[in-house]
Design an enzyme around this catalytic site. Structure first.
Site, mmCIF file in Angstrom:
data_model
loop_
_atom_site.group_PDB
_atom_site.id
_atom_site.type_symbol
_atom_site.label_atom_id
_atom_site.label_comp_id
_atom_site.label_asym_id
_atom_site.label_seq_id
_atom_site.Cartn_x
_atom_site.Cartn_y
_atom_site.Cartn_z
ATOM 1 N N TYR A 124 0.805 -1.213 0.000
ATOM 2 C CA TYR A 124 0.000 0.000 0.000
ATOM 3 C C TYR A 124 0.846 1.275 0.000
ATOM 4 O O TYR A 124 0.297 2.371 -0.076
ATOM 5 C CB TYR A 124 -0.882 0.030 1.254
ATOM 6 C CG TYR A 124 -2.305 -0.394 1.014
ATOM 7 C CD1 TYR A 124 -2.618 -1.730 0.846
ATOM 8 C CD2 TYR A 124 -3.329 0.532 0.963
ATOM 9 C CE1 TYR A 124 -3.928 -2.135 0.640
ATOM 10 C CE2 TYR A 124 -4.639 0.141 0.756
ATOM 11 C CZ TYR A 124 -4.929 -1.193 0.599
ATOM 12 O OH TYR A 124 -6.221 -1.586 0.402
ATOM 13 N N LYS A 190 3.035 -14.111 5.919
ATOM 14 C CA LYS A 190 3.382 -15.170 4.961
ATOM 15 C C LYS A 190 4.906 -15.281 4.987
ATOM 16 O O LYS A 190 5.587 -15.150 3.956
ATOM 17 C CB LYS A 190 2.847 -14.792 3.566
ATOM 18 C CG LYS A 190 2.916 -15.895 2.547
ATOM 19 C CD LYS A 190 1.728 -16.822 2.574
ATOM 20 C CE LYS A 190 1.927 -17.967 1.599
ATOM 21 N NZ LYS A 190 0.860 -18.972 1.656
#
Ligand code: NAD
Length: 359
Positions: A124, A190
């Protein structure tokens, strides 16, 4: 003394939601001085700037704002006002409680979790290099020199995750847990694949967790977390995530508790806090007095808590919960079918909440 709060109606369905929220906040008896400021598509069309300097200056001066949603045109126009706002004011922590109130149609009635989303970093951050541009070629060349070969027809988005950014968001999650009687923080990542961004986030989370021995800590790989959230959400309490996962899991959380119309949010920084719903401007319902104001009203409840107006916050939350539990004077999204003729409008929902507070 009245609280001076920047009040941004936004665009699309924003103004009608903001008006309903303003009314219920005033009905708590807490005094507000609203500093009304504009932002969004309507402001862009009227004056050529979707996010006037005066709006930003007002939030900076008041330290607190409540905002209706604003549209971000896809592919052209202007950058997201929400992203700009979070960046300009360094509103690094996005707190999104996902609580299933009795009366709401959900397969997960025991859901009561809080998503803590990092707001400033990750994919972002807006560090992007368009395919076919000289900058893109330059970056690919630099990567190639480091042994990382990328196809020459690839667009590139960079994912920065820092020690500083991770530390302060994980700390915000643990502090929130402590202050709100929560017992567990789960960090999602992750790290098995993105070892140097998500891996760093996880390493920092583990380190910070050691300082909070009174709060349990665990971590989950993001895909596994999504699986578990739609099977056993009641096992989760406070969940802290980097920006992009936090964005996606916020909507998942809204789905768990009965829909976007019910999911509130707070963007908190060191100098200011801006309260807004998780959902967007739902422009197809603009001006129809149809959408559910609960999400923005509950954002108002978060604002009251932030202003230490705890009793008023409890009263407003209780009244909203009661209107939802009764299920009569609620908007279409809370009825058994979307075309239920007994559904009320945005403004009548606000009337019902005010009535409930006064009863
Ligand atoms: P959206 O959240 O505006 O709406 C998606 C659908 O969810 C709606 O069509 C409606 O069916 C339902 N919905 C949303 N809010 C509801 C409510 N209060 N009551 C009942 N139903 C509701 O998402 P979108 O259509 O993807 O986005 C529209 C615009 O909003 C886009 O330009 C997007 O960028 C922007 N957006 C703004 C914010 C913000 O201002 N914080 C957040 C997300 C999206």
């Amino acid at each position: 003394m009245a609280h001076t709060v920047t009040f941004i109606p936004g665009d699309g369905t924003g103004p009608e939601l903001a008006e309903a929220t303003r009314r219920v906040l005033e009905a708590t008896g807490v005094e507000f001085e609203w500093d009304r400021q504009e932002a969004g598509v309507d402001e862009f069309e009227a004056h050529g700037n979707p996010f006037p300097d005066a709006t930003l200056a007002s939030i900076k001066a008041n330290g607190v704002g409540i905002k209706g949603p604003t549209t971000t045109p896809v592919g052209s126009g202007f950058r997201s006002i929400n992203v700009l706002l979070r960046k300009e004011l360094d509103l690094y922590a996005c707190i999104r409680p996902c609580k299933a109130y009795p009366g709401v149609r959900t397969r997960f009635p025991d859901t009561d979790l809080v998503i803590v989303r990092e707001n400033t970093e990750d994919l972002y951050a807006g560090i992007e290099f368009e395919q076919g541009t000289p900058e893109n070629a330059q970056l690919r060349a630099a990567l190639a020199a480091l042994g990382a070969h990328v196809r020459d027809d690839a667009g590139l988005s960079v994912k920065p995750i820092s020690v500083f950014g991770s530390e302060r968001i994980v700390r915000a999650a643990f502090d929130y847990a402590r202050e709100n009687g929560r017992h567990k923080v789960t960090a999602a990542h992750k790290a098995n694949i993105m070892k140097f961004s998500d891996g760093l986030f996880l390493e920092v989370a583990r380190r910070v967790a050691e300082e909070y021995t009174d709060i349990e800590f665990e971590d989950r790989i993001i895909d596994n977390l999504c699986n578990q959230l739609v099977s056993r959400p009641e096992e989760y309490d406070v969940v802290v995530l980097p920006n992009l996962y936090g964005d996606i899991v916020s909507d998942l959380g809204a789905g768990l508790i009965g829909g976007l119309g019910l999911a509130p949010g707070a963007n908190i920084g060191t100098e200011a806090a801006v309260f807004e719903a998780t959902h967007g401007s739902a422009p197809k319902y603009k001006g129809q007095n149809r959408v559910n104001p609960t999400a923005l009203m509950l954002s108002g409840v978060l604002m009251l808590r932030h202003l230490n107006e705890t009793e008023a916050a409890d009263r407003l939350e209780g009244a909203i919960a009661e209107v939802i539990r009764k299920g009569e004077k609620v908007t279409y999204d809370l009825k058994p079918t979307r075309d239920d003729p007994s559904a009320v409008g945005t403004s009548e929902f606000a009337d019902a909440v005010i009535e409930e507070m006064q009863s």
